[in-house]
Design a protein around this motif. Structure first.
Motif, PDB file in Angstrom:
ATOM      1  N   ASP A 149       0.817  -1.212   0.000  1.00  0.00           N
ATOM      2  CA  ASP A 149       0.000   0.000   0.000  1.00  0.00           C
ATOM      3  C   ASP A 149       0.853   1.264   0.000  1.00  0.00           C
ATOM      4  OD1 ASP A 149       0.307  -1.194   2.834  1.00  0.00           O
ATOM      5  OD2 ASP A 149      -0.023   0.925   3.222  1.00  0.00           O
ATOM      6  N   GLN A 150       2.130   1.147   0.327  1.00  0.00           N
ATOM      7  CA  GLN A 150       3.021   2.303   0.328  1.00  0.00           C
ATOM      8  C   GLN A 150       3.587   2.613  -1.055  1.00  0.00           C
ATOM      9  OE1 GLN A 150       5.797   0.767   3.232  1.00  0.00           O
ATOM     10  NE2 GLN A 150       4.817   1.890   4.903  1.00  0.00           N
ATOM     11  N   CYS A 151       3.322   1.762  -2.024  1.00  0.00           N
ATOM     12  CA  CYS A 151       3.947   1.869  -3.342  1.00  0.00           C
ATOM     13  C   CYS A 151       2.935   2.306  -4.392  1.00  0.00           C
ATOM     14  CB  CYS A 151       4.545   0.522  -3.753  1.00  0.00           C
ATOM     15  SG  CYS A 151       5.757  -0.127  -2.562  1.00  0.00           S
ATOM     16  N   CYS A 152       3.353   3.218  -5.269  1.00  0.00           N
ATOM     17  CA  CYS A 152       2.472   3.645  -6.354  1.00  0.00           C
ATOM     18  C   CYS A 152       2.146   2.474  -7.281  1.00  0.00           C
ATOM     19  CB  CYS A 152       3.110   4.786  -7.127  1.00  0.00           C
ATOM     20  SG  CYS A 152       3.392   6.282  -6.131  1.00  0.00           S
ATOM     21  N   SER A 153       3.064   1.557  -7.434  1.00  0.00           N
ATOM     22  CA  SER A 153       2.813   0.369  -8.250  1.00  0.00           C
ATOM     23  C   SER A 153       1.873  -0.602  -7.558  1.00  0.00           C
ATOM     24  CB  SER A 153       4.132  -0.347  -8.541  1.00  0.00           C
ATOM     25  OG  SER A 153       4.682  -0.902  -7.344  1.00  0.00           O
ATOM     26  N   SER A 189      -0.600 -11.763  -5.319  1.00  0.00           N
ATOM     27  CA  SER A 189      -0.305 -10.558  -4.541  1.00  0.00           C
ATOM     28  C   SER A 189      -0.316 -10.866  -3.057  1.00  0.00           C
ATOM     29  CB  SER A 189      -1.342  -9.471  -4.834  1.00  0.00           C
ATOM     30  OG  SER A 189      -1.294  -9.055  -6.178  1.00  0.00           O
ATOM     31  N   GLN A 190       0.634 -10.267  -2.341  1.00  0.00           N
ATOM     32  CA  GLN A 190       0.713 -10.442  -0.896  1.00  0.00           C
ATOM     33  C   GLN A 190      -0.306  -9.527  -0.192  1.00  0.00           C
ATOM     34  OE1 GLN A 190       2.717 -12.674   0.471  1.00  0.00           O
ATOM     35  NE2 GLN A 190       3.877 -13.250  -1.349  1.00  0.00           N
ATOM     36  N   GLU A 191      -0.445  -9.705   1.116  1.00  0.00           N
ATOM     37  CA  GLU A 191      -1.310  -8.845   1.898  1.00  0.00           C
ATOM     38  C   GLU A 191      -0.901  -7.385   1.705  1.00  0.00           C
ATOM     39  OE1 GLU A 191      -1.167  -9.525   6.111  1.00  0.00           O
ATOM     40  OE2 GLU A 191      -3.189  -8.699   6.438  1.00  0.00           O
ATOM     41  N   TYR A 192      -1.869  -6.503   1.522  1.00  0.00           N
ATOM     42  CA  TYR A 192      -1.725  -5.060   1.278  1.00  0.00           C
ATOM     43  C   TYR A 192      -1.224  -4.734  -0.128  1.00  0.00           C
ATOM     44  CZ  TYR A 192      -1.850  -5.208   6.392  1.00  0.00           C
ATOM     45  OH  TYR A 192      -2.178  -5.464   7.696  1.00  0.00           O
ATOM     46  N   GLU A 193      -1.034  -5.730  -0.978  1.00  0.00           N
ATOM     47  CA  GLU A 193      -0.680  -5.454  -2.371  1.00  0.00           C
ATOM     48  C   GLU A 193      -1.944  -5.367  -3.221  1.00  0.00           C
ATOM     49  OE1 GLU A 193       3.856  -7.118  -2.869  1.00  0.00           O
ATOM     50  OE2 GLU A 193       2.229  -8.415  -3.553  1.00  0.00           O
ATOM     51  N   LYS A 194      -1.779  -4.885  -4.454  1.00  0.00           N
ATOM     52  CA  LYS A 194      -2.899  -4.617  -5.336  1.00  0.00           C
ATOM     53  C   LYS A 194      -3.603  -5.897  -5.786  1.00  0.00           C
ATOM     54  CE  LYS A 194      -3.249  -0.126  -5.944  1.00  0.00           C
ATOM     55  NZ  LYS A 194      -4.517   0.584  -5.683  1.00  0.00           N
ATOM     56  N   ASN A 242      -2.848 -20.026   7.945  1.00  0.00           N
ATOM     57  CA  ASN A 242      -3.246 -20.000   9.354  1.00  0.00           C
ATOM     58  C   ASN A 242      -4.757 -20.063   9.537  1.00  0.00           C
ATOM     59  OD1 ASN A 242      -0.461 -19.362   9.800  1.00  0.00           O
ATOM     60  ND2 ASN A 242      -0.969 -17.235   9.355  1.00  0.00           N
ATOM     61  N   GLY A 243      -5.485 -20.589   8.556  1.00  0.00           N
ATOM     62  CA  GLY A 243      -6.932 -20.653   8.652  1.00  0.00           C
ATOM     63  C   GLY A 243      -7.620 -19.336   8.397  1.00  0.00           C
ATOM     64  N   GLU A 244      -6.875 -18.320   7.947  1.00  0.00           N
ATOM     65  CA  GLU A 244      -7.453 -17.005   7.716  1.00  0.00           C
ATOM     66  C   GLU A 244      -8.056 -16.911   6.317  1.00  0.00           C
ATOM     67  OE1 GLU A 244      -5.556 -13.459   9.436  1.00  0.00           O
ATOM     68  OE2 GLU A 244      -3.760 -14.698   9.523  1.00  0.00           O
ATOM     69  N   GLN A 245      -9.168 -16.191   6.223  1.00  0.00           N
ATOM     70  CA  GLN A 245      -9.807 -15.988   4.945  1.00  0.00           C
ATOM     71  C   GLN A 245      -9.132 -14.835   4.212  1.00  0.00           C
ATOM     72  OE1 GLN A 245     -14.019 -15.717   5.192  1.00  0.00           O
ATOM     73  NE2 GLN A 245     -14.327 -15.597   2.989  1.00  0.00           N
ATOM     74  N   THR A 246      -8.976 -14.990   2.899  1.00  0.00           N
ATOM     75  CA  THR A 246      -8.361 -13.973   2.051  1.00  0.00           C
ATOM     76  C   THR A 246      -9.444 -13.180   1.350  1.00  0.00           C
ATOM     77  OG1 THR A 246      -6.491 -15.465   1.697  1.00  0.00           O
ATOM     78  CG2 THR A 246      -6.698 -13.612   0.203  1.00  0.00           C
ATOM     79  N   ALA A 247      -9.225 -11.872   1.184  1.00  0.00           N
ATOM     80  CA  ALA A 247     -10.197 -11.019   0.509  1.00  0.00           C
ATOM     81  C   ALA A 247      -9.472  -9.960  -0.294  1.00  0.00           C
ATOM     82  CB  ALA A 247     -11.133 -10.366   1.525  1.00  0.00           C
ATOM     83  N   CYS A 248     -10.164  -9.401  -1.277  1.00  0.00           N
ATOM     84  CA  CYS A 248      -9.690  -8.242  -2.038  1.00  0.00           C
ATOM     85  C   CYS A 248     -10.635  -7.096  -1.704  1.00  0.00           C
ATOM     86  CB  CYS A 248      -9.692  -8.543  -3.534  1.00  0.00           C
ATOM     87  SG  CYS A 248      -9.140  -7.152  -4.567  1.00  0.00           S
ATOM     88  N   ILE A 249     -10.139  -6.099  -0.945  1.00  0.00           N
ATOM     89  CA  ILE A 249     -10.978  -5.009  -0.443  1.00  0.00           C
ATOM     90  C   ILE A 249     -10.365  -3.683  -0.861  1.00  0.00           C
ATOM     91  CG2 ILE A 249     -11.922  -3.903   1.616  1.00  0.00           C
ATOM     92  CD1 ILE A 249     -11.773  -6.595   3.025  1.00  0.00           C
ATOM     93  N   ASN A 250     -11.135  -2.885  -1.576  1.00  0.00           N
ATOM     94  CA  ASN A 250     -10.664  -1.595  -2.068  1.00  0.00           C
ATOM     95  C   ASN A 250      -9.361  -1.753  -2.839  1.00  0.00           C
ATOM     96  OD1 ASN A 250     -10.563   1.191  -2.515  1.00  0.00           O
ATOM     97  ND2 ASN A 250      -9.507   1.594  -0.578  1.00  0.00           N
ATOM     98  N   SER A 251      -9.284  -2.824  -3.632  1.00  0.00           N
ATOM     99  CA  SER A 251      -8.147  -3.123  -4.510  1.00  0.00           C
ATOM    100  C   SER A 251      -6.879  -3.494  -3.759  1.00  0.00           C
ATOM    101  CB  SER A 251      -7.863  -1.943  -5.454  1.00  0.00           C
ATOM    102  OG  SER A 251      -8.976  -1.676  -6.278  1.00  0.00           O
ATOM    103  N   PHE A 252      -7.000  -3.881  -2.485  1.00  0.00           N
ATOM    104  CA  PHE A 252      -5.856  -4.363  -1.710  1.00  0.00           C
ATOM    105  C   PHE A 252      -6.189  -5.739  -1.138  1.00  0.00           C
ATOM    106  CE2 PHE A 252      -5.275   0.260  -1.432  1.00  0.00           C
ATOM    107  CZ  PHE A 252      -3.943   0.381  -1.795  1.00  0.00           C
TER     108      PHE A 252
END
Length: 720
Positions: A657-661, A686-691, A703-713
């Motif tokens: 999220d810190q990167c313009c790319s 894409s990793q967590e917080y990536e586009k 770790n049993g966690e659910q993955t999501a794409c929220i606000n393009s992250f």
């Protein structure tokens, strides 16, 4: 997807802590260090992400086994050890193997399979042995046992405290609140409690992988501050499902009371971005003036002056910030006339808040709703006359002290030019408190045209054509005024304020009798798909219909001005808001109008399970915590939460999220060490917080966690 842990002053970069078979390996062997809360592109996992499976892959098909399976180590400090061995299935002969861990900071493992705990982190790690092409993996759970005596409390008093007692009926928690969700990366909360001041205190913290007991000295009033390292150990060791049990027992005049018990949750991430807020009487302004100014605070940091005048009457206030952190807009007096607030400006936050544009005769920019990239904004409507000389730009006050009336208009931030807006122009006129969604697809606002401030509405927006459509009222209250809508990152929910004042103020009216307070506000939430609303009870101070705030009704209905971090962190959304409640026993005054009572608070907000979305509004909040780092004597309000301006490729980063790319990946630094930097879009997930565009773009969280794409992250939602 993998997640790592922040460690002050460094974060261990997760790498294979492995040694060649048979060779010795020190506690730091195979590791490297990097600053911050790394996560993108690292090869480790969360402290609770080990696997207890046994794998095989040798050419001969022999299965490699690691013993003991699913071991638990009760670590009493640095140096506690656990021996592992590797052998083929059906053959107990130990093998020479290469050993590695998948969690940084929890300890090290040498070439003989001997694990040594760091004493800094509890939790679970995978332990992997490799022999040729065969690998075997098991899990190790490290349970830390920490005994501490920072108060130099004698053995006799320790025994009394451990035994407990019931001598002080007034003894109770004041802060934090039971059920609070804390993120990582902040200063430790000050534990504050009522009753007679303690001569000594016992603090006990326990959950699945940590047992802490600490004895602290006298304090007036009752308060305990945990060390930064201890708080880091607690927050980095607790999993998302751990109930962190915190108990306080005190002794005063030889009489023991306690334990008083609370339970907290630790979110699996550190807050991001910056909160920009109005501050009054800030010592950072200087000059001894009582001006308002715009300050900023990064979670985990301290307040910094951004924009503020040093002459009396030269406030810069009534601001808003774009979601991407690039642009700020605010009102300020005309240079030739203090306190008239008929001027406003836009500022470039990418370049030290340099001024982009100034209007000398209009406060159009005050309280405007900025598009996420800062390129345009919806202005606040102004009216024909004013009845509030002190706050001429306050929403819903009929007038702007000579500025003149005009409707809400879409405007170019850099030029101040009005932008034609089909679907808005001629449809919506007197709207106030506008806010775009983080993805820019919607705008919410107080639909003043309908009923003079009692309704909130939203519309769809298309940037390419500047077109608005589908005007929808989503919240109405015939008694209270509705204002300050703030979208969650998924654009499904809107958090907003209800207020009994027509100007949406948090201050008393001029004719308010002494000792009373007439400004009342609460936070509510609207679920847009179902067009339903409800109060956020937990944020506002209620549990099961009962007020839990320690001082009772004098603290109730004093919550205002919410904004929301544009990305999910640690399995939650996060809201910052203004509250005039007391802060434990640190800020307690009889008049809510006092500046110290006006402070920034933060609360976790639950994220909908994408596989089972909500069908109606319900309380998705948790009890709030005081935002550390703000000045206690100053009056702080209207926090705008935005991401930090993005960085170019090749710039150091921690997460995407810190990167313009939109991507942050591990690279080799000039000294040969591992670093993270912004990169062009790579291949793979894409990793967590990536586009991301869809959830399928995101790597598995594990770790049993659910993955999501929220606000393009990409986001990890925890175990759901």
């Amino acid at each position: 997807m993998v997640r790592s842990h922040a460690w002050l002053p460094f974060a261990f970069l997760v790498v294979a802590l492995a040694c060649a078979g048979g060779s010795g390996c020190g506690s730091g062997s195979g590791s490297s260090l990097t600053a911050g809360d790394a996560g993108s592109g690292s090869s480790g996992s969360d402290a609770h992400g080990g696997s207890d499976s046994t794998l095989f892959g040798s050419d001969s098909g022999q299965q490699l086994v690691v013993d003991p399976a699913s071991a638990t180590l009760n670590a009493t400090g640095p140096g506690s050890t656990q021996q592992f061995t590797a052998h083929y299935a059906g053959d107990t002969t130990p093998l020479t193997a290469t050993w590695s861990l998948n969690v940084a900071g929890i300890g090290s493992i040498d070439g003989t399979g001997l694990f040594t705990a760091s004493g800094l982190l509890g939790g679970q790690t995978g332990v992997t042995a490799t022999v040729g092409n065969a690998t075997g993996t098991t899990t190790l759970t490290v349970v830390l046992h920490i005994n501490d005596n920072p108060g130099n409390v004698g053995a006799g008093v320790q025994a009394q405290l451990t035994a407990g007692g019931t001598s002080d009926a007034a003894f109770a928690w004041l802060y934090p609140y039971n059920g609070t969700v804390f993120p990582r990366g902040l200063a430790a909360p000050v534990l504050q409690f009522a009753g007679t001041a303690p001569d000594a205190t016992l603090v006990q913290v326990s959950f699945s992988t940590l047992v802490y007991q600490g004895f602290y000295g006298a304090s007036t009033p009752g308060a305990v501050t945990l060390s930064p390292q201890l708080w880091q150990t607690i927050t980095e060791s607790a999993s998302s499902t751990d109930a962190v049990k915190v108990q306080i027992t005190k002794i005063s005049g030889g009489m023991v009371t306690g334990p008083a018990t609370e339970t907290w949750t630790i979110a699996q991430g550190s807050l991001k971005g910056t909160v920009y807020y109005n501050s009054y009487s800030s010592a950072l302004v200087g000059g001894g003036v009582q001006n308002g100014a715009v300050l900023s605070i990064k979670p985990g940091g301290t307040a910094q002056l951004l924009i503020g005048g040093t002459a009396e009457g030269q406030c810069t206030v009534c601001h808003a910030v774009s979601a991407d952190g690039s642009t700020l807009i605010a009102a300020h007096p005309t240079p030739s006339a203090a306190n008239n607030y008929q001027s406003s400006s836009a500022y470039d936050l990418k370049n030290n808040a340099s001024q982009i544009y100034e209007q000398d005769t209009s406060a159009d920019y005050a309280f405007g709703g900025l598009y996420p990239d800062g390129s345009l904004f919806m202005s606040l409507a102004t009216f024909a006359s004013s009845n509030d000389a002190d706050y001429p730009q306050a929403p819903n006050v009929p007038g702007t002290q000579g500025v003149g009336a005009h409707p809400a208009q879409l405007m170019n931030t850099a030029t101040g030019a009005v932008i034609p807006a089909p679907g808005w122009d001629g449809v919506v006129s007197n709207s106030v408190t506008p806010a775009f969604s983080p993805d820019g697809s919607k705008i919410a606002f107080t639909h003043y045209d309908k009923d003079q401030g009692h309704t909130l509405a939203f519309m769809d927006f298309v940037l390419a054509s500047h077109t608005f459509s589908a005007l929808t009222d989503f919240a109405t209250d015939p008694t209270n005024f509705l204002c300050w809508p703030a979208f969650t990152p998924d654009t499904e929910w809107v958090i907003y304020q209800t207020d009994n004042r027509a100007d949406y103020g948090t201050w008393n009216s001029a004719n308010t009798p002494p000792g009373t307070f007439d400004a009342k506000g609460d936070l509510y939430v609207a679920h847009l798909p179902s067009n339903t609303t409800t109060r956020l009870d937990s944020v506002d101070g209620y549990a099961n219909g009962q007020l839990y705030l320690p001082y009772g009704t004098v603290e109730a209905t004093l919550n205002y001005e919410p904004t929301v971090l544009p990305v999910a962190v640690g399995g939650y959304y996060w809201v910052v808001f203004t509250s005039r409640r007391d802060y434990g026993n640190t800020i307690v005054t009889s008049d809510q109008e006092d500046q110290p009572r006006k402070k920034l608070w933060v609360a976790a907000i639950d994220i909908d399970n994408p596989e089972h979305p909500s069908t109606s509004a319900h309380d998705i909040s948790h009890p709030a915590f005081y935002l550390p780092g703000q000045e206690e004597p100053a009056g702080n309000s209207r926090g705008f939460w935005a991401l930090d301006p993005c960085q170019a490729n090749g710039t150091d980063c921690l997460t995407g999220d810190q990167c313009c790319s939109g991507y942050c990946r591990q690279a080799t630094g000039p000294d040969g060490g591992a670093t993270f930097e912004c990169v062009a879009p790579p291949t793979g997930c894409s990793q967590e917080y990536e586009k991301c565009s869809v959830v399928g773009d995101c790597c598995s969280c594990g770790n049993g966690e659910q993955t999501a794409c929220i606000n393009s992250f990409c986001a990890c939602l925890g175990a759901q």
